[in-house]
Design a protein around this motif. Sequence first.
Motif, mmCIF file in Angstrom:
data_model
loop_
_atom_site.group_PDB
_atom_site.id
_atom_site.type_symbol
_atom_site.label_atom_id
_atom_site.label_comp_id
_atom_site.label_asym_id
_atom_site.label_seq_id
_atom_site.Cartn_x
_atom_site.Cartn_y
_atom_site.Cartn_z
ATOM 1 N N THR A 218 0.855 -1.187 0.000
ATOM 2 C CA THR A 218 0.000 0.000 0.000
ATOM 3 C C THR A 218 0.887 1.231 0.000
ATOM 4 O O THR A 218 1.961 1.252 0.610
ATOM 5 N N ILE A 219 0.428 2.248 -0.724
ATOM 6 C CA ILE A 219 1.215 3.475 -0.776
ATOM 7 C C ILE A 219 1.225 4.153 0.580
ATOM 8 O O ILE A 219 2.176 4.864 0.932
ATOM 9 N N ALA A 220 0.174 3.906 1.388
ATOM 10 C CA ALA A 220 0.143 4.494 2.728
ATOM 11 C C ALA A 220 1.285 3.951 3.585
ATOM 12 O O ALA A 220 1.936 4.699 4.328
ATOM 13 N N ALA A 221 1.532 2.625 3.489
ATOM 14 C CA ALA A 221 2.618 2.033 4.261
ATOM 15 C C ALA A 221 3.972 2.558 3.795
ATOM 16 O O ALA A 221 4.875 2.814 4.598
ATOM 17 N N VAL A 222 4.133 2.720 2.469
ATOM 18 C CA VAL A 222 5.390 3.252 1.926
ATOM 19 C C VAL A 222 5.626 4.667 2.443
ATOM 20 O O VAL A 222 6.726 5.021 2.901
ATOM 21 N N VAL A 223 4.578 5.493 2.378
ATOM 22 C CA VAL A 223 4.718 6.879 2.854
ATOM 23 C C VAL A 223 5.000 6.910 4.346
ATOM 24 O O VAL A 223 5.833 7.687 4.835
ATOM 25 N N ALA A 224 4.321 6.032 5.127
ATOM 26 C CA ALA A 224 4.497 6.033 6.576
ATOM 27 C C ALA A 224 5.933 5.715 6.964
ATOM 28 O O ALA A 224 6.537 6.395 7.812
ATOM 29 N N ARG A 225 6.489 4.671 6.364
ATOM 30 C CA ARG A 225 7.867 4.301 6.713
ATOM 31 C C ARG A 225 8.846 5.367 6.259
ATOM 32 O O ARG A 225 9.856 5.633 6.923
ATOM 33 N N SER A 226 8.577 5.997 5.118
ATOM 34 C CA SER A 226 9.474 7.041 4.627
ATOM 35 C C SER A 226 9.434 8.245 5.557
ATOM 36 O O SER A 226 10.474 8.839 5.884
ATOM 37 N N VAL A 227 8.221 8.623 5.984
ATOM 38 C CA VAL A 227 8.083 9.754 6.904
ATOM 39 C C VAL A 227 8.772 9.452 8.230
ATOM 40 O O VAL A 227 9.452 10.295 8.825
ATOM 41 N N GLY B 104 9.718 26.949 5.523
ATOM 42 C CA GLY B 104 8.420 26.563 4.984
ATOM 43 C C GLY B 104 8.085 25.135 5.358
ATOM 44 O O GLY B 104 8.235 24.725 6.514
ATOM 45 N N GLY B 105 7.664 24.359 4.398
ATOM 46 C CA GLY B 105 7.276 22.989 4.703
ATOM 47 C C GLY B 105 7.295 22.089 3.483
ATOM 48 O O GLY B 105 7.545 22.517 2.348
ATOM 49 N N ILE B 106 7.032 20.815 3.753
ATOM 50 C CA ILE B 106 7.009 19.766 2.722
ATOM 51 C C ILE B 106 5.665 19.062 2.811
ATOM 52 O O ILE B 106 5.206 18.729 3.908
ATOM 53 N N THR B 107 5.060 18.834 1.657
ATOM 54 C CA THR B 107 3.768 18.154 1.608
ATOM 55 C C THR B 107 3.898 16.881 0.770
ATOM 56 O O THR B 107 4.482 16.910 -0.323
ATOM 57 N N ILE B 108 3.393 15.791 1.317
ATOM 58 C CA ILE B 108 3.391 14.511 0.601
ATOM 59 C C ILE B 108 1.945 14.180 0.274
ATOM 60 O O ILE B 108 1.090 14.134 1.168
ATOM 61 N N ARG B 109 1.669 13.971 -0.995
ATOM 62 C CA ARG B 109 0.309 13.667 -1.440
ATOM 63 C C ARG B 109 0.303 12.337 -2.194
ATOM 64 O O ARG B 109 1.285 11.997 -2.876
ATOM 65 N N ALA B 110 -0.813 11.607 -2.062
ATOM 66 C CA ALA B 110 -0.990 10.355 -2.798
ATOM 67 C C ALA B 110 -2.490 10.179 -3.059
ATOM 68 O O ALA B 110 -3.300 10.292 -2.133
ATOM 69 N N PHE B 111 -2.848 9.900 -4.304
ATOM 70 C CA PHE B 111 -4.254 9.724 -4.663
ATOM 71 C C PHE B 111 -4.329 8.916 -5.954
ATOM 72 O O PHE B 111 -3.323 8.727 -6.659
ATOM 73 N N ILE B 112 -5.539 8.438 -6.257
ATOM 74 C CA ILE B 112 -5.770 7.657 -7.478
ATOM 75 C C ILE B 112 -6.083 8.610 -8.627
ATOM 76 O O ILE B 112 -6.908 9.514 -8.489
ATOM 77 N N GLU B 113 -5.435 8.388 -9.770
ATOM 78 C CA GLU B 113 -5.671 9.176 -10.975
ATOM 79 C C GLU B 113 -5.855 8.214 -12.146
ATOM 80 O O GLU B 113 -4.884 7.721 -12.712
ATOM 81 N N GLY B 114 -7.116 7.932 -12.465
ATOM 82 C CA GLY B 114 -7.401 6.962 -13.525
ATOM 83 C C GLY B 114 -6.998 5.569 -13.101
ATOM 84 O O GLY B 114 -7.446 5.045 -12.076
ATOM 85 N N ALA C 24 -11.866 -1.263 -2.611
ATOM 86 C CA ALA C 24 -10.882 -0.333 -2.049
ATOM 87 C C ALA C 24 -10.867 -0.434 -0.539
ATOM 88 O O ALA C 24 -11.884 -0.624 0.113
ATOM 89 N N GLU C 25 -9.681 -0.315 0.038
ATOM 90 C CA GLU C 25 -9.516 -0.423 1.483
ATOM 91 C C GLU C 25 -8.695 0.758 1.962
ATOM 92 O O GLU C 25 -7.710 1.138 1.324
ATOM 93 N N GLU C 26 -9.084 1.332 3.031
ATOM 94 C CA GLU C 26 -8.395 2.513 3.536
ATOM 95 C C GLU C 26 -7.203 2.092 4.383
ATOM 96 O O GLU C 26 -7.308 1.201 5.220
ATOM 97 N N TYR C 27 -6.072 2.742 4.103
ATOM 98 C CA TYR C 27 -4.852 2.443 4.862
ATOM 99 C C TYR C 27 -4.333 3.751 5.432
ATOM 100 O O TYR C 27 -3.588 4.484 4.780
ATOM 101 N N PRO C 28 -4.702 4.099 6.669
ATOM 102 C CA PRO C 28 -4.260 5.372 7.252
ATOM 103 C C PRO C 28 -2.767 5.347 7.537
ATOM 104 O O PRO C 28 -2.175 4.293 7.745
ATOM 105 N N VAL C 29 -2.175 6.520 7.527
ATOM 106 C CA VAL C 29 -0.751 6.644 7.818
ATOM 107 C C VAL C 29 -0.545 6.570 9.320
ATOM 108 O O VAL C 29 -1.101 7.378 10.069
ATOM 109 N N PRO C 30 0.206 5.586 9.815
ATOM 110 C CA PRO C 30 0.397 5.451 11.264
ATOM 111 C C PRO C 30 1.338 6.525 11.789
ATOM 112 O O PRO C 30 2.043 7.184 11.039
ATOM 113 N N GLU C 31 1.332 6.653 13.096
ATOM 114 C CA GLU C 31 2.227 7.597 13.747
ATOM 115 C C GLU C 31 3.661 7.083 13.662
ATOM 116 O O GLU C 31 3.905 5.891 13.491
ATOM 117 N N PRO C 32 4.659 7.962 13.737
ATOM 118 C CA PRO C 32 6.059 7.518 13.708
ATOM 119 C C PRO C 32 6.325 6.470 14.774
ATOM 120 O O PRO C 32 5.803 6.537 15.889
#
Length: 835
Positions: free
Chosen positions: A466-475, A525-535, A618-626
């Motif tokens: 899941t992209i949520a898990a990838v983003v979570a570990r990266s964050v 400033g800041g950094i924003t990480i976005r992930a969504f379905i496009e087609g 579709a299944e929701e995968y929330p980003v866990p806390e660090p």
Amino acid sequence: MSRLFRKTLVAIVVIFGLVANATALLSAWILYTDLTEEYVTKGRAIAGSIAEASAELLLNRDASTVQAMIDKFLEIEGVGYVYVADGEGRILSHTFVPGIPEQARRDVADARGLTVKDLDLPGIGSFIQVTAPILAGVAGVVSVGMDKDIIHAKIRRAVVQQELLMLFMLAVSVAVFFILIKGVSRPLMELSEYAKRLRAHDFSARIAVTSEDEVGLLASTMNSMADELSELVSGLERSVASSTRELQGALAYMRAVMDNMADGLLVTDTSGRITHFNPPLVHMFGLEGADITGKDTRQLFSGAMAGLPGAAMADASEILSAEVRLSGGRVGKAAASAIHARVEGTNGPDKNAACLGTVILVRDITSEKEVDRMKTEFISTVSHELRTPLTSVLGFAKIIRKKFQEDIEPRLDATDKKALRAAGQIGDNIGIIVSEGIRLTELVNDVLDIAKMESGKIEWDLRPVTIAAVVARSVSSTSALVEQKGLTLTVDVSPGVPRFLGDQDRLIQVMLNLISNAVKFTASGGITIRAFIEGEMIRVGVIDTGPGIAPKDQEIIFEKFKQAGDTLTEKPKGTGLGLPICRQIVDRHGGRIWVESTPGQGSAFWFTLPLRGAALTAEEYPVPEPAYRDRLQPLPAGEAQGTILVVDDEPPVRLYLEQLLADEGFRVLAAADGPQAIDMAMTHHPDLITMDLMMPGMDGATTIRRLRADPATKDIPVVVISALPARECEQAGGDASMIKPVDEAALLETIISLLRGAGKDTRPCMVLKRNGEESTHSLLMICPGKVQHTTREELWRRLDEGFTGTVFVPGSISHEMDLARLSANPNIHVVIFSE
């Protein structure tokens, strides 16, 4: 007889035949009408005359006198018969011999008044009968029959005479036409023969027709045309001869070029049959002496080479390439494209025109393949040689920093400013050594990754992620960098993004590179990480508020060793390999990566990943806390703290591991090679062994197999520590593995996890399932009969319910677990084992 005359004769005969027959028929009809009218008139006159003369005789009953009178009328031409009947219908006199016919008798009764009609008397003939009354019919009637056969005879004579006249006229006309046509056909035949000679390119001939009519004009024109054609043909022949020589020269040149090419050339038609080829192609595929022209490529070649012509015509807009097998075990690279007609007025082919076939170029890349293999081996060897001293440098630097901070700095005299200043400089210098060592390690890893990706030898572990898990570990891994820079980090992962097939570690590597670059180049400033379905794709972006990237640099930054800005006047920030590695990884997953940036307004790095193998729902995968990051507490010091055997052929690495483990309270033994390690394991029976793989003589994998084969040492946990790739380390047979240079905390976590559960056979155990499968690893012997296999979701639920005991985690999925959080639980022992 000329063909013209024959055609004219046929036309004359047909015309005269039609005219003669039409004239004869018309004349016969007119003659028949006139004669019939004449005979009717004559019959009426005779009938009237007899009726007037016989009235008194009939009244006196003088039949003989009447008979004598009607007999005289038979001498008149055309009169066939005459008879007289009284008022009662009796025949008084007639001229029939021998007697009056029955048909004439029946006709008497019907005679009333003046009548004219046709009458056929069997055996006698056809007649026009004219009947006249005598005394208005009271005294009787007189009938006169005019013979129609005489009319027919006259008509026949007239028609025959007319036809004879027409035949005579036809003969005269034919003779006249023959004379006229002969005068026309002879020059026409001469003109025809002359035209044949012109067609045969005999322009020297002349025609001798000198008449002043149209034929003569035509002859004169043809003579002039022959002269002009002679000049034109002569010039054309000279031009053709010159063009032929040039074309033959060009063909000979092209043939020489084709034959002397280093690459093989193959040209096929639309059906895949060979039309042209050159000798190098024949030599590459071992087809010497064979006539392959006109043969089907599928009969001569196999594998990718056989299917290239059809694939190139099916995808006419692309140039297709494939590796092909050559004779003698060599390897070739074939490039195929469709052949199209050239567009008028341009230098390129018309892609919309009909396909004429395919052209294939084959290059022998055996030596390039060998060089590539040697390059990969060289990079692998150099990487190992670099990682080994890096392990020592980083390890000793960290140990020195630790001892300096714990043992030396506290004992310095607070009043000795010079000593304090020197101590601060020493601490700073050691920190620089550690940070630069880490930077050098990253450079070595990047060089090794890009080399493996380009050679196609990198191993990909595609699993549902899941992209949520990838983003979570990266964050989680980069949160410290973000905090140190004082930046804000916002994560926006759309809910409902499904699982997809991907290599989670490599995708995390992409995210780490993009986030690290954003932190590196963003001052505030800041950094924003976005992930969504496009087609049909998942779109992921890392957006920063940095200085932005100039348009001319937005494409080159994805090339190796290229960075934005002027590297000659500005200090480079990094190796220039991070983004090329990201592009290789994203391309391998079937997506693409790009940057959108405006100078002064920040940058947005985007990449897409296809939803291959995505879940239907579709299944929701929330980003866990660090994750919880505190290091595990070491084993308590004492006699039972455990013995560890360190096996490595590099003395600095052995010394580093000895000091690291001794500081944590372990008894440490050291071995320089495989045989020595086996002897020491048999003698001292250590609680755990750390094993290097690349050692002279007996390598680490062989040493592990020897240890596993001996009952006395088969149950000793082995942690592999090597510079080889992770997959090779995992396949070596150890219980856990780590890549040089090692992370101290991770190494200690692994060792303590393997040792804590040993001998605790009264504690309950839970074993994490791998892809739903239950494990039967030998380490599970420490809790026989009490093993509970569970999933990751069930594991956290049971821990929340108060489970105490040992948790076994397969090494292949250990990177997906929060080991620090598990080990922080004082009631849990964590053991990582290799399947």
